[in-house]
Design an enzyme around this catalytic site. Structure first.
Site, PDB file in Angstrom:
ATOM      1  N   LYS A  49      -7.861   2.833  11.274  1.00 20.07           N
ATOM      2  CA  LYS A  49      -7.566   1.895  12.360  1.00 20.07           C
ATOM      3  C   LYS A  49      -8.786   1.650  13.249  1.00 20.07           C
ATOM      4  O   LYS A  49      -8.868   0.628  13.928  1.00 20.07           O
ATOM      5  CB  LYS A  49      -6.378   2.383  13.187  1.00 20.07           C
ATOM      6  CG  LYS A  49      -5.106   2.658  12.376  1.00 20.07           C
ATOM      7  CD  LYS A  49      -4.733   1.514  11.479  1.00 20.07           C
ATOM      8  CE  LYS A  49      -3.483   1.724  10.616  1.00 20.07           C
ATOM      9  NZ  LYS A  49      -3.435   2.929   9.795  1.00 20.07           N
ATOM     10  N   TYR A 262       9.101   6.373   3.775  1.00 20.32           N
ATOM     11  CA  TYR A 262       7.906   6.484   4.602  1.00 20.32           C
ATOM     12  C   TYR A 262       7.889   7.815   5.362  1.00 20.32           C
ATOM     13  O   TYR A 262       8.887   8.184   5.986  1.00 20.32           O
ATOM     14  CB  TYR A 262       7.861   5.316   5.599  1.00 20.32           C
ATOM     15  CG  TYR A 262       6.731   5.429   6.608  1.00 20.32           C
ATOM     16  CD1 TYR A 262       5.409   5.224   6.220  1.00 20.32           C
ATOM     17  CD2 TYR A 262       6.993   5.750   7.938  1.00 20.32           C
ATOM     18  CE1 TYR A 262       4.379   5.340   7.140  1.00 20.32           C
ATOM     19  CE2 TYR A 262       5.964   5.867   8.858  1.00 20.32           C
ATOM     20  CZ  TYR A 262       4.658   5.664   8.450  1.00 20.32           C
ATOM     21  OH  TYR A 262       3.642   5.783   9.353  1.00 20.32           O
ATOM     22  N   TYR A 288      -0.090   9.331   4.232  1.00 24.35           N
ATOM     23  CA  TYR A 288      -0.842   8.266   3.566  1.00 24.35           C
ATOM     24  C   TYR A 288      -1.740   8.796   2.445  1.00 24.35           C
ATOM     25  O   TYR A 288      -1.485   8.577   1.264  1.00 24.35           O
ATOM     26  CB  TYR A 288      -1.710   7.509   4.588  1.00 24.35           C
ATOM     27  CG  TYR A 288      -0.926   6.821   5.659  1.00 24.35           C
ATOM     28  CD1 TYR A 288      -0.402   5.544   5.440  1.00 24.35           C
ATOM     29  CD2 TYR A 288      -0.699   7.410   6.897  1.00 24.35           C
ATOM     30  CE1 TYR A 288       0.322   4.890   6.426  1.00 24.35           C
ATOM     31  CE2 TYR A 288       0.031   6.760   7.883  1.00 24.35           C
ATOM     32  CZ  TYR A 288       0.539   5.506   7.643  1.00 24.35           C
ATOM     33  OH  TYR A 288       1.254   4.863   8.609  1.00 24.35           O
TER      34      TYR A 288
HETATM   35  C1  LIG Z   1      -2.355   3.161   8.805  1.00 27.98           C
HETATM   36  C2  LIG Z   1      -2.871   4.108   7.812  1.00 27.98           C
HETATM   37  C3  LIG Z   1      -2.997   3.753   6.460  1.00 27.98           C
HETATM   38  C4  LIG Z   1      -2.507   2.465   5.900  1.00 27.98           C
HETATM   39  O1  LIG Z   1      -3.361   1.394   6.199  1.00 27.98           O
HETATM   40  P1  LIG Z   1      -2.747  -0.058   6.305  1.00 27.98           P
HETATM   41  O2  LIG Z   1      -3.886  -0.906   6.664  1.00 27.98           O
HETATM   42  O3  LIG Z   1      -1.672   0.019   7.349  1.00 27.98           O
HETATM   43  O4  LIG Z   1      -2.159  -0.395   4.974  1.00 27.98           O
HETATM   44  C5  LIG Z   1      -3.566   4.662   5.587  1.00 27.98           C
HETATM   45  N1  LIG Z   1      -3.967   5.868   6.019  1.00 27.98           N
HETATM   46  C6  LIG Z   1      -3.842   6.260   7.289  1.00 27.98           C
HETATM   47  C7  LIG Z   1      -4.279   7.609   7.662  1.00 27.98           C
HETATM   48  C8  LIG Z   1      -3.292   5.395   8.237  1.00 27.98           C
HETATM   49  O5  LIG Z   1      -3.158   5.801   9.503  1.00 27.98           O
END
Ligand SMILES: *Cc1c(COP(=O)(O)O)cnc(C)c1O
Length: 334
Positions: A49, A262, A288
């Protein structure tokens, strides 16, 4: 794709490294596995992010906002990093957090929640699953307006046209590094959630033959829904940039590694997090990168890649959430 005309803040001093994971490569028996260390990006505890927020926060400042408003799950990396960007820029930050059956809000929780409080989120509004998060943010925004303040709303995951620019920039960074290293990455693997990371990479690599080799490993949706989401975001991004689109074949999302939903752990995620910790000393996260790595490991075992191919895994961060999953990580111990 010229990004120089879009305002951008700089939250990371240098490029993030690409490392070869020699031990993991050996244990899995090839292909050559490399990792783009976006967990080492700037702002509090890093993660993908940060790249999106370089463009989003710059846009907020340009619009004269004094408060960033965003939303996410109760352990949201995106909320933590939006707050960190706000702190860095001298702005306030308000968060809408969505509870699910699996993840209830606990104000005393560790992980990202601890950091929301430590960095001083101005307001945290908790809402139940299925509630329209955009509507909740809009309410906060209107309250600010009544006080004579100006909010800037950032959608879930920072995945709109502006945030996606961050991963177009990342693709350009990878192309440069790949040239310096004299290595061609045959496949690029990324976790795929709100979609900005995958859409940005696909857009950034389009025009080079790498465009067709980005694989998203879904963390919340099935294949069809996720591919639709990525296509939609790509179309909006291309129209924002006033450039041409790309072919459908460049959008590939694998939905087999989500598990029950999720942020709900799977045994394969736990195995992947342990394996990378024990071979490379690198921490993944349970929501993730752990599931995406479980996908990569399974694809290797299925013979999806040739032994001599080079695979680049994007480590998108998220490690603070690991500390809120200690019971899961330890219960699978043997
Ligand atoms: C938000 C996030 C993702 C996913 O990325 P997107 O752009 O939302 O698809 C992957 N890994 C981490 C650690 C995240 O915080």
């Amino acid at each position: 794709m010229d990004l120089t005309k879009y305002p951008k803040r700089k939250y990371t001093l240098s490029e993030t490294p690409i490392e070869k994971l020699e031990n993991l490569t050996k244990v899995l028996g090839g292909p050559n596995i490399f990792m783009k260390r976006d967990d080492m990006l700037g702002l509090t505890a890093g993660g993908n992010k940060t790249r999106k927020l370089e463009f989003l926060a710059a846009d907020a400042l340009e619009q004269g906002a004094d408060t960033l408003i965003t939303c996410g799950g109760v352990q949201s990396n995106h909320c933590r990093l939006t707050l960190a960007a706000a702190v860095r820029e001298g702005l306030k930050c308000q968060l809408v957090l969505e509870e699910t059956d699996y993840s209830l809000y606990n104000p005393k929780a560790s992980g990202n929640n601890l950091l929301y409080h430590l960095m001083g989120a101005e307001k945290i509004k908790v809402t139940t699953a299925g509630h329209d998060l955009a509507e909740d943010m809009q309410e906060l925004n209107e309250e600010l307006a009544r006080e004579g303040r100006k909010g800037y709303m950032i959608p879930v995951g920072g995945s709109n046209e502006t945030g996606t620019l961050g991963y177009i920039a990342c693709a350009k960074e990878i192309i440069g590094q790949s040239g310096d290293m004299a290595i061609t990455f045959d496949h690029i693997i990324t976790p795929s959630g709100s979609g900005g990371t995958q859409a940005g990479l696909v857009a950034g690599f389009s025009g080079s033959d790498r465009g067709n080799h980005v694989i998203g490993i879904n963390v919340s949706r099935n294949r069809e829904e996720q591919e639709h989401l990525i296509r939609d975001l790509l179309e909006r991004t291309f129209s924002f940039l006033r450039t041409d689109g790309i072919t459908k074949e460049a959008i590939r999302c694998y939905g087999d590694y989500v598990g029950p939903g999720y942020a709900i752990p799977t045994p394969e995620m736990v195995e992947a997090v342990q394996l990378v910790a024990r071979t490379e000393g690198i921490l993944l996260d349970p929501v993730y990168t752990g599931k995406a790595m479980a996908g990569l490991i399974d694809l290797v075992r299925q013979g999806h890649f040739k032994r001599n191919e080079n695979v680049l895994f994007i480590h998108t961060g998220g490690t603070p959430a690991l500390y809120e999953y200690s019971s899961v990580m330890l219960s699978e111990e043997n």
